[in-house]
Design a protein around this motif. Structure first.
Motif, PDB file in Angstrom:
ATOM      1  N   ARG A   1       7.458  18.238  68.651  1.00 41.03           N
ATOM      2  CA  ARG A   1       8.090  19.115  67.755  1.00 41.03           C
ATOM      3  C   ARG A   1       8.621  18.428  66.099  1.00 41.03           C
ATOM      4  O   ARG A   1       9.597  18.039  66.116  1.00 41.03           O
TER       5      ARG A   1
ATOM      6  N   ARG B   1      10.104  26.466  63.991  1.00 40.79           N
ATOM      7  CA  ARG B   1       8.642  26.152  64.365  1.00 40.79           C
ATOM      8  C   ARG B   1       7.823  27.401  64.040  1.00 40.79           C
ATOM      9  O   ARG B   1       6.519  27.490  64.104  1.00 40.79           O
TER      10      ARG B   1
ATOM     11  N   SER C   1       7.596  21.507  59.794  1.00 43.21           N
ATOM     12  CA  SER C   1       6.590  22.724  59.580  1.00 43.21           C
ATOM     13  C   SER C   1       6.132  22.877  58.147  1.00 43.21           C
ATOM     14  O   SER C   1       6.593  22.051  57.421  1.00 43.21           O
TER      15      SER C   1
END
Length: 347
Positions: free
Chosen positions: A334, A285, A337
């Motif tokens: 989550r 991340r 990215s």
């Protein structure tokens, strides 16, 4: 594209100029057409006096980056190696290769500087061990005992160059004073800068301390890495404002620690730091965090081949913005990215 409001990717000191610096710069403008003190002898003498060292052991230069290059060129060279820890300042490998030497990076567990591994990486071809203290970008602080142990373990032909660009932001009771070590060990050299603690980043002023025989070769290239007249004047004024400089650095350190505490409360992985920055390790991340802050108008950087994110300490307003944006990030799902660019290499 969101406009960047808070530039926190360059480790700048966002404190106002120190008392006397504005006036010194203004007064120097009438003399920019003259050579005056071409080799900064006055500044060098002032530094030597403050450090209680012979002037022959001090050389002023155009920022710590230039002095690092001068030192490496003078003491490394073709066929030699320079050992440095990693993660550390990203320009070290480039500076070493510019000196025709080969960089040898040594990683440690948990992004710590493994000085035993540094010793193990030294060979007969090694000329220099290069350390950053506090380390940029991780913020780790090395104490005097660890540096003494390193010196005891190194062969006598290896010089130890300590880059103390951020030392004024660290706890003086903890961080090693490499100048003190250099008083009794001729293998130790130290480079310091006015860029961070004294807020003279745009003027490029630094100095290097070492044994006479170690410093002397740098003087051969000093005419080509001169400290400009206006920069000398500003540095001399900044030295007179040392109490104010110390107070500013303490405020920056307090803000740094406040931000770290807030990020830790959010469950983020943030190492303790002795610099004017923090090192966050978010794994996959990392880039997403940079993009998230950029969308909030805050520039921070992924460094060390993606190992982590460095967040410089800004004004209280900027630091509050970081905590707000990080709070939103911490509650995001989550997912993947994406890559953004937020700044260039700092020197």
């Amino acid at each position: 594209m969101t406009r960047i409001v808070h530039q926190l990717s360059l480790n700048e000191n966002h404190s106002p100029p120190l008392p006397g610096v504005h006036e010194a710069l203004a007064s120097s403008l009438d003399h920019v057409h003259l050579t005056l003190d071409a080799l900064a002898d006055g500044l060098t003498s002032e530094l030597a006096g403050r450090l209680d060292l012979d002037v022959e052991r001090v050389v002023a230069g155009a920022g710590s980056g230039a002095l690092l290059q001068q030192f490496l060129t003078a003491h490394a060279g073709a066929g030699s190696t320079v050992v440095h820890t990693w993660p550390s300042f990203e320009m070290y490998p480039l500076l070493i290769r510019n000196a025709l030497a080969e960089p040898v990076s040594v990683s440690g567990p948990d992004d710590r500087q493994d000085l035993n591994a540094v010793v193990a990486a030294v060979t007969p071809d090694t000329r220099i061990v290069l350390l950053c203290n506090p380390n940029n970008p991780t913020g780790e602080v090395l104490d005097a005992a660890r540096l003494r142990d390193l010196l005891d373990a190194l062969p006598p032909h290896v010089l130890v160059l300590v880059d103390e660009a951020y030392r004024e932001f660290a706890d003086p009771e903890v961080i090693a004073d490499a100048v003190e070590l250099a008083r009794t060990d001729d293998r130790v050299a130290v480079v310091r800068t006015f860029s961070k603690s004294h807020g003279l980043l745009g003027l490029r002023v630094g100095y290097l301390v070492g044994a006479v025989e170690v410093v002397a070769p740098l003087r051969l290239t000093t005419p080509f890495y001169r400290v400009p007249t206006v920069a000398q004047t500003a540095a001399l004024a900044a030295l007179k404002a040392e109490p104010e400089m110390r107070e500013q650095c303490e405020r920056v350190a307090a803000e740094r620690d406040r931000v770290r505490s807030g990020l830790l409360d959010l469950g983020l992985d943030v190492l303790p730091s002795g610099g004017n920055f923090l090192w966050l390790r978010l794994g996959a991340r990392n880039q997403r965090f940079v993009a998230h802050l950029a969308a909030a108008g805050i520039a921070v950087r992924v460094l060390a081949n993606g190992a982590g994110v460095r967040v410089s300490t800004g004004t209280p307003e900027a630091n509050d913005a970081v905590l707000r944006a990080a709070g939103r990030f911490a509650t995001e799902p989550r997912t993947g990215s994406r890559t953004v660019s937020a700044g260039t290499n700092d020197g």
